[in-house]
Design a protein around this motif. Structure first.
Motif, mmCIF file in Angstrom:
data_model
loop_
_atom_site.group_PDB
_atom_site.id
_atom_site.type_symbol
_atom_site.label_atom_id
_atom_site.label_comp_id
_atom_site.label_asym_id
_atom_site.label_seq_id
_atom_site.Cartn_x
_atom_site.Cartn_y
_atom_site.Cartn_z
ATOM 1 N N GLU A 1 0.837 -1.206 0.000
ATOM 2 C CA GLU A 1 0.000 0.000 0.000
ATOM 3 C C GLU A 1 0.869 1.253 0.000
ATOM 4 O O GLU A 1 1.894 1.302 0.672
ATOM 5 N N THR A 2 0.455 2.262 -0.764
ATOM 6 C CA THR A 2 1.157 3.542 -0.780
ATOM 7 C C THR A 2 0.294 4.685 -0.262
ATOM 8 O O THR A 2 0.820 5.743 0.067
ATOM 9 N N ASP A 3 -1.012 4.494 -0.171
ATOM 10 C CA ASP A 3 -1.913 5.553 0.262
ATOM 11 C C ASP A 3 -1.910 5.652 1.793
ATOM 12 O O ASP A 3 -2.333 4.717 2.481
ATOM 13 N N LEU A 4 -1.439 6.781 2.312
ATOM 14 C CA LEU A 4 -1.298 6.948 3.768
ATOM 15 C C LEU A 4 -2.631 6.807 4.491
ATOM 16 O O LEU A 4 -2.709 6.122 5.521
ATOM 17 N N ALA A 5 -3.685 7.397 3.974
ATOM 18 C CA ALA A 5 -4.991 7.300 4.639
ATOM 19 C C ALA A 5 -5.452 5.849 4.740
ATOM 20 O O ALA A 5 -5.955 5.420 5.781
ATOM 21 N N LYS A 6 -5.244 5.072 3.679
ATOM 22 C CA LYS A 6 -5.623 3.651 3.701
ATOM 23 C C LYS A 6 -4.761 2.873 4.694
ATOM 24 O O LYS A 6 -5.254 2.003 5.409
ATOM 25 N N MET A 7 -3.466 3.193 4.721
ATOM 26 C CA MET A 7 -2.573 2.497 5.650
ATOM 27 C C MET A 7 -3.002 2.760 7.092
ATOM 28 O O MET A 7 -3.101 1.838 7.901
ATOM 29 N N LEU A 8 -3.276 4.018 7.407
ATOM 30 C CA LEU A 8 -3.649 4.358 8.781
ATOM 31 C C LEU A 8 -5.022 3.799 9.152
ATOM 32 O O LEU A 8 -5.220 3.316 10.269
ATOM 33 N N ALA A 9 -5.961 3.857 8.233
ATOM 34 C CA ALA A 9 -7.317 3.382 8.520
ATOM 35 C C ALA A 9 -7.356 1.883 8.788
ATOM 36 O O ALA A 9 -8.199 1.403 9.547
ATOM 37 N N SER A 10 -6.430 1.156 8.202
ATOM 38 C CA SER A 10 -6.436 -0.305 8.355
ATOM 39 C C SER A 10 -5.356 -0.803 9.321
ATOM 40 O O SER A 10 -5.161 -2.010 9.463
ATOM 41 N N LEU A 11 -4.692 0.101 9.993
ATOM 42 C CA LEU A 11 -3.568 -0.249 10.847
ATOM 43 C C LEU A 11 -3.945 -1.236 11.948
ATOM 44 O O LEU A 11 -4.928 -1.055 12.654
ATOM 45 N N GLN A 12 -3.159 -2.293 12.053
ATOM 46 C CA GLN A 12 -3.260 -3.272 13.136
ATOM 47 C C GLN A 12 -1.872 -3.388 13.754
ATOM 48 O O GLN A 12 -0.870 -3.151 13.080
ATOM 49 N N ILE A 13 -1.839 -3.772 15.017
ATOM 50 C CA ILE A 13 -0.561 -3.906 15.713
ATOM 51 C C ILE A 13 -0.396 -5.344 16.185
ATOM 52 O O ILE A 13 -1.292 -5.893 16.828
ATOM 53 N N ASP A 14 0.730 -5.947 15.869
ATOM 54 C CA ASP A 14 1.091 -7.248 16.414
ATOM 55 C C ASP A 14 2.163 -7.019 17.466
ATOM 56 O O ASP A 14 3.083 -6.218 17.258
ATOM 57 N N VAL A 15 2.052 -7.720 18.581
ATOM 58 C CA VAL A 15 3.031 -7.611 19.655
ATOM 59 C C VAL A 15 3.853 -8.886 19.685
ATOM 60 O O VAL A 15 3.304 -9.981 19.819
ATOM 61 N N ARG A 16 5.135 -8.743 19.526
ATOM 62 C CA ARG A 16 6.043 -9.877 19.620
ATOM 63 C C ARG A 16 6.316 -10.104 21.111
ATOM 64 O O ARG A 16 6.654 -9.173 21.826
ATOM 65 N N ALA B 1 1.732 2.902 23.823
ATOM 66 C CA ALA B 1 2.117 2.998 22.418
ATOM 67 C C ALA B 1 1.063 2.362 21.521
ATOM 68 O O ALA B 1 0.682 2.943 20.491
ATOM 69 N N ILE B 2 0.561 1.214 21.921
ATOM 70 C CA ILE B 2 -0.475 0.545 21.125
ATOM 71 C C ILE B 2 -1.708 1.432 21.019
ATOM 72 O O ILE B 2 -2.260 1.630 19.932
ATOM 73 N N ALA B 3 -2.138 2.011 22.130
ATOM 74 C CA ALA B 3 -3.318 2.884 22.118
ATOM 75 C C ALA B 3 -3.089 4.096 21.213
ATOM 76 O O ALA B 3 -3.970 4.473 20.428
ATOM 77 N N ALA B 4 -1.915 4.709 21.305
ATOM 78 C CA ALA B 4 -1.610 5.875 20.473
ATOM 79 C C ALA B 4 -1.614 5.517 18.998
ATOM 80 O O ALA B 4 -2.117 6.281 18.159
ATOM 81 N N LEU B 5 -1.078 4.356 18.672
ATOM 82 C CA LEU B 5 -1.024 3.945 17.273
ATOM 83 C C LEU B 5 -2.408 3.584 16.737
ATOM 84 O O LEU B 5 -2.761 3.955 15.611
ATOM 85 N N LEU B 6 -3.183 2.876 17.524
ATOM 86 C CA LEU B 6 -4.527 2.505 17.060
ATOM 87 C C LEU B 6 -5.423 3.721 16.905
ATOM 88 O O LEU B 6 -6.339 3.728 16.087
ATOM 89 N N ALA B 7 -5.144 4.777 17.655
ATOM 90 C CA ALA B 7 -5.906 6.022 17.508
ATOM 91 C C ALA B 7 -5.701 6.636 16.124
ATOM 92 O O ALA B 7 -6.555 7.388 15.645
ATOM 93 N N LEU B 8 -4.596 6.291 15.484
ATOM 94 C CA LEU B 8 -4.352 6.802 14.131
ATOM 95 C C LEU B 8 -5.407 6.320 13.143
ATOM 96 O O LEU B 8 -5.663 6.977 12.144
ATOM 97 N N ARG B 9 -6.026 5.184 13.427
ATOM 98 C CA ARG B 9 -7.082 4.686 12.526
ATOM 99 C C ARG B 9 -8.223 5.681 12.466
ATOM 100 O O ARG B 9 -8.749 5.959 11.396
ATOM 101 N N GLY B 10 -8.604 6.212 13.617
ATOM 102 C CA GLY B 10 -9.677 7.198 13.647
ATOM 103 C C GLY B 10 -9.264 8.510 13.025
ATOM 104 O O GLY B 10 -10.057 9.183 12.371
ATOM 105 N N ASP B 11 -7.992 8.885 13.210
ATOM 106 C CA ASP B 11 -7.489 10.122 12.617
ATOM 107 C C ASP B 11 -7.509 10.071 11.109
ATOM 108 O O ASP B 11 -7.584 11.093 10.436
#
Length: 145
Positions: A12-27, A129-139
């Motif tokens: 993906e190259t579209d920033l809005a699409k990347m942020l809207a679909s962002l998921q976080i995996d924790v190792r 950090a996870i909460a801050a990153l997942l908030a980007l989906r709404g942004d």
């Protein structure tokens, strides 16, 4: 000649699409950066990531491996992987992530892989950090008309 990449696997190259679909995996586990003047001083086979710098190689190891080999470190991190297949030429994802974490005073070291970006954040701030990153989906959601 490079092989064709199937459309479903294209990055993906579209920033809005990347942020809207962002998921976080924790190792699982804790990770540390270790460095030495030469590879021979590091357990390279245990490295989760590595980079060669002018001062010598740096490896990211599981904390218990660094401890077992008597290697010093000063930053203990949680490993978060962004589950969005961002294109290597995509613009803005790293900046958006860095800004979101900086707003919350969270340090971050970014490792870019072919398929995903990986973030090493202080272990104690992992959930923040996870909460801050997942908030980007709404942004990234479009503004109501």
């Amino acid at each position: 000649m490079s092989a064709a990449v199937p459309p479903a696997a294209r990055a993906e190259t579209d920033l809005a699409k990347m942020l809207a679909s962002l998921q976080i995996d924790v190792r699982e586990g804790e990770y540390v950066f270790v460095s030495a003047p030469h590879w021979e001083a590091l357990p390279r086979e245990l490295a989760q990531a590595s980079i060669v710098e002018a001062e010598g190689p740096t490896c990211v190891l599981r904390r218990e491996h660094a401890d077992a080999h008597g290697l010093g470190y000063d930053f203990v991190a949680a490993w978060l992987s962004l589950r969005v297949h961002s294109a290597l030429q995509a613009v803005g994802l790293t900046a958006a992530v860095a800004q979101a974490l900086a707003r919350h005073g969270i340090a971050c070291n970014v490792l870019a892989g072919y398929h995903h970006d990986h973030l090493l954040v202080p272990t104690a701030r992992r959930e923040d950090a996870i909460a801050a990153l997942l908030a980007l989906r709404g942004d990234a959601a479009p503004a109501p008309a």
